[in-house]
Every structure is written in structure tokens, then in C-alpha cells.
Design a protein around this motif. Structure first.
Motif, PDB file in Angstrom:
ATOM      1  N   GLU A 237      63.844  67.345  61.318  1.00 40.83           N
ATOM      2  CA  GLU A 237      62.944  68.423  60.901  1.00 40.83           C
ATOM      3  C   GLU A 237      63.115  68.688  59.400  1.00 40.83           C
ATOM      4  N   PRO A 238      62.010  68.882  58.677  1.00 38.29           N
ATOM      5  CA  PRO A 238      60.627  68.799  59.146  1.00 38.29           C
ATOM      6  C   PRO A 238      60.209  67.347  59.391  1.00 38.29           C
ATOM      7  N   ARG A 239      59.568  67.146  60.510  1.00 32.51           N
ATOM      8  CA  ARG A 239      59.281  65.793  60.976  1.00 32.51           C
ATOM      9  C   ARG A 239      58.357  65.041  60.030  1.00 32.51           C
ATOM     10  N   ASP A 260      58.298  62.875  71.535  1.00 31.19           N
ATOM     11  CA  ASP A 260      58.879  63.897  70.661  1.00 31.19           C
ATOM     12  C   ASP A 260      59.851  63.289  69.658  1.00 31.19           C
TER      13      ASP A 260
END
Length: 308
Positions: A237-239, A260
Motif C-alpha cells: 500500500e498504496p497499491r 487482492d
């Protein structure tokens, strides 16, 4: 496999106007193989099967099925292969038995032989007791089995199946593959297309098509081992920022979304260096670990390499 060639394509080209569906395709399928063809929409998979069963004439080149040319002897080829198209091709206003009878008549199966074969197929596919039912009233899985029975009623040596499990529930898919294995044990050569890469893992060999060209062809283990570098699973994150940073690196050939998580096609030697790089750039790394590549990894990587 017996070592004999059941299907061979040489310089096979099929055009539809200006569009090239098959582009100088060369491949061989050995007798007794389960040969799976995968590729994105428009890759030429369905066109290939329609050429192999004699429904489409090659624009250039030729293909041979059981030694018979699809260009010069399409009628003979059609008599020797079974074909299950992508779209359900049976008649909903006929009964199960009437559909079997129709296909037997198309292939000139004698009445006495038809009775024996039809009963055997109905028993094998667990359709006994529903032979008088209208085909339109069957479930998706039962329609699928009936289509397969109709394709086998004339006892072909090669069976061509175009995405036979698309839209079928997972339980029916597993049952269908058990049926395919039974046919394989009987010596029938199976050539099928599928959108499911987990099904391709079951094949003797897998062919990747892209824009009508053969990108790769090998057994599943060989294909997985052909991927240069390694596959790294990533949760960060952030992806979006992590993806952007990695795609800018020269030692990252691709970043792909897998649910995911992301899969990173990494050609460098220091996986830990990827973690340090991302963390220096303000990315919080939760998971970063090498994983065994799947056929889906290989498929995505190959298409990326081909500009797909």
C-alpha cells in the motif's frame, strides 16, 4: 502417446477479408494427446478448430487430420472427427434420443450400430432415463454431456472441443474432465480450447495463440520452467504507486493483478532489494515473496512479450 501424428498444421493461414485469424501456423498433435489451446479473445482458437474439422477452408497452407488434408478431403476429415462447438448446437425441440439419432444419420451410422452406441453413450454420460426428455429442458451440464455424446456417436478418433466448459458450474466442470480422461484412456485424441488456465494444467501439452500465431507450445511443466526470472507475489500500500514504481524498473518485465494481490515478473537476483526499493519510496510492503509460476503467469507474461 503413440508417437503417431493425429493433427498437423503447416503454414496454416485463414483470413476473413483483411483480418488474419490464423497466421502461418505450424503445429503437431500426437495421437492420444490431450492438447489444449489457450489465448485471448480473437487469438484464432475457434477458427483453428473449425479448420481442423473441415468447416473452414484454409486461405493458405494446409492441415491434416489422421493423414487427411482438410483442404483436399474435408468430407473425409468431417467423418473422422467429432466436433463440439462453443455455442450449444443441438435442437432444443428434439428429445435427447432424437438428437442422437439425427447426428447418427448425418454420419451414416447404421441403425443397429446406432442403437448399441447410443445406449452405451447414454449410460457412460449418465443420461439413461432422460432420453425422452426435450433437450431444451436439460440443465447446462446435461446439455454439455449430450453434445459430447452426439459428437461421439460415429466413433471418431479425434475429438475437437471449443471451450466446452464455459458457463458450466465447477462441479459439472470436474465431472466433464473425468469424462475427458475416460475418453483419453480409450485412445481418443483430444484437442480443446479453454479460457480456464487451471484446465490447461491437465493437458499433455498446451499451445498459446496470440493474433493467430503460435507463441509457445510445451507440456505445462516445460512452459512454467520457460519463464525467465521469477514470479514474486506482492501485497503493498498504496497499491497503485507500488505498481507504477515497479513497472518503471528495467528488471521488472510486468506487474499483473491477481485478485487482492499483484504478481511481479522479476528478472533480477535480489528479491529483498525490491522490498527496500519500495519502502524507500514510501510504500508499505506487507507481503513480498517468490512463488512458483502458474500457467496463468506464463500466459500473461508471454502475451506481454508479444505486445498483447
Amino acid at each position: 502417446m503413440t508417437g503417431q501424428v493425429a493433427v498437423r498444421c503447416s503454414g496454416l493461414v485463414r483470413r476473413f477479408g483483411p483480418r488474419v485469424a490464423l497466421d502461418h501456423l505450424d503445429l503437431e498433435v500426437a495421437s492420444g494427446e490431450i492438447f489444449v489451446v489457450v489465448g485471448p479473445d480473437g487469438a484464432g482458437k475457434s477458427t483453428l478448430l473449425r479448420v481442423l474439422c473441415g468447416l473452414l477452408e484454409p486461405t493458405e497452407g494446409d492441415a491434416w487430420v489422421l493423414g487427411k488434408s482438410v483442404r483436399r478431403e474435408p468430407e473425409v476429415v468431417r467423418e473422422r472427427v467429432g466436433y463440439v462447438p462453443q455455442q450449444f448446437g443441438l435442437y432444443g425441440d428434439l428429445t435427447v434420443w432424437e438428437n442422437l439419432r439425427l447426428y447418427a444419420d448425418l454420419y451414416h451410422v447404421p441403425q443397429g450400430a446406432f442403437e448399441i452406441r447410443a445406449r452405451s453413450l447414454l449410460q457412460e454420460f449418465r443420461l439413461l432415463g432422460v432420453e425422452g426428455r426435450m433437450t431444451a429442458a436439460l440443465s447446462g451440464g446435461m446439455k454439455q454431456k449430450l453434445a459430447l455424446a452426439c459428437a461421439l456417436v460415429h466413433q471418431p478418433q479425434v475429438l475437437l472441443l471449443d471451450e466446452p466448459t464455459t458457463g458450466v458450474d465447477p462441479v459439472s466442470r470436474r465431472q466433464f474432465w473425468r469424462t475427458l480422461y475416460d475418453l483419453h484412456r480409450q485412445g481418443i485424441t483430444l484437442v480443446l480450447t479453454t479460457p480456464y488456465l487451471d484446465e490447461a494444467e491437465r493437458a499433455s501439452r498446451v499451445a498459446f495463440l496470440q493474433r493467430g500465431r503460435l507463441v509457445a507450445c510445451d507440456d505445462p511443466r516445460g512452459l512454467r520452467g520457460s519463464l525467465p526470472g521469477r514470479v514474486v507475489e506482492l501485497v503493498a500500500e498504496p497499491r497503485a504507486r507500488a505498481q507504477s514504481l515497479l513497472r518503471a524498473r528495467s528488471d521488472v518485465r510486468g506487474v499483473y493483478v491477481f485478485g487482492d494481490r499483484d504478481r511481479v515478473w522479476y528478472t533480477g537476483s535480489d528479491v529483498g532489494g525490491l522490498r527496500r526499493f519500495l519502502e524507500r519510496e514510501g510504500v508499505r510492503v506487507e507481503i513480498l515473496r517468490p512463488v512458483l509460476p502458474s500457467l496463468e503467469d506464463v500466459f500473461v507474461a508471454r502475451l506481454s512479450s508479444e505486445g498483447g
